[in-house]
Design an enzyme around this catalytic site. Structure first.
Site, PDB file in Angstrom:
ATOM      1  N   ASP A  21      72.182 -61.813 -88.204  1.00 20.73           N
ATOM      2  CA  ASP A  21      73.529 -61.677 -87.640  1.00 20.73           C
ATOM      3  C   ASP A  21      73.478 -61.385 -86.148  1.00 20.73           C
ATOM      4  OD1 ASP A  21      75.730 -61.865 -89.637  1.00 20.73           O
ATOM      5  OD2 ASP A  21      74.592 -60.319 -90.674  1.00 20.73           O
ATOM      6  N   ASP A  32      66.064 -60.894 -86.448  1.00 19.16           N
ATOM      7  CA  ASP A  32      67.273 -60.466 -87.132  1.00 19.16           C
ATOM      8  C   ASP A  32      68.093 -61.737 -87.378  1.00 19.16           C
ATOM      9  OD1 ASP A  32      69.452 -58.722 -87.984  1.00 19.16           O
ATOM     10  OD2 ASP A  32      70.370 -59.156 -86.045  1.00 19.16           O
TER      11      ASP A  32
END
Length: 237
Positions: free
Chosen positions: A17, A15
């Site tokens: 963020d 991922d």
């Protein structure tokens, strides 16, 4: 799921963020400023607890409807576009990778492991963050949730990434920081390592994380990588 069962390790998915970088403070500030500006919650600024429970990890289509159920979807998305522009302004020049990120990337490159970045962030945000972190060329594949049929917490983005890089879910793991992202990975049949950068450990564990770490220098991660460690590329063969 025992991460040691993933040997031989083929790939690692990330991922962006809250995982590659601690971007949540910039998102929180952008949401707090603009939500207060439009009179959300009677003009009372949102708290970090509200942000963590109701905003973090969700894609903008869902957030527009959840935050502004009384508005036409297009109007809600106009707000989200303003918020993302403010986020990019706040993050530019300030965004930093999590501790140990560069060392981990070097470890991955040295073993020719496949990799992809998989995010619910808009493409403009994702590309900016990867650029600021110096990782644009590190990731040959970038999967955007809103460009899939369904975004996280659906498994679609992670399934798409596995397909694009040609990796087996049985020999791959994911780094994630949100409950929705962890649920997406688990639903895709992939083990997930949860980063405690922005959410309580219980939330991440309940979502299905196999291991929880503080950052990429966490001794628990180092121990797993040592057990999974394929030979560096220049020593293979």
């Amino acid at each position: 799921r025992d991460l040691r069962e993933l040997a031989p390790l083929e790939a690692i998915l990330f991922d962006i963020d809250g995982t590659l970088c601690d971007s949540d403070p910039f998102h929180f500030l952008a949401f707090r400023e603009l939500l207060q500006e439009v009179g959300f919650n009677n003009g009372v600024p949102i708290t970090e607890e509200f942000y963590s429970a109701n905003i973090s990890g969700w894609h903008n289509d869902a957030l527009a409807g959840a935050l502004f159920p009384e508005l036409e979807h297009a109007k809600g998305m106009e707000f989200m576009d303003r918020k993302e522009a403010l986020f990019r302004k706040l993050a530019a020049g300030e965004l930093k990778g999590l501790d140990g990120l560069q060392e981990l990337c070097t470890w991955i490159e040295g073993r020719n492991l496949k990799r992809a970045a998989v995010t619910n962030a808009p493409r403009a945000n994702a590309e900016l963050m990867l650029s600021l972190l110096g990782l644009t060329s590190f990731f040959p594949v970038l999967v955007i949730g809103s460009e899939c049929e369904r975004a996280k917490p659906s498994p679609d983005p992670y399934l798409k990434a596995l397909d694009l890089i040609g990796a087996s879910p049985d020999h791959t793991f994911i780094f994630e920081d949100s409950a929705s992202g962890i649920r997406a990975g688990v639903a895709a049949g992939v083990a997930v390592v949860g980063l405690t950068t922005g959410n309580p450990e219980k939330v991440l564990r309940d979502a299905g994380a196999s291991l929880l770490i503080e950052d990429f220098r966490d001794p628990k991660l180092m121990a797993v990588l040592q057990e999974l460690d394929p030979a560096p590329a220049d020593k293979q063969g």
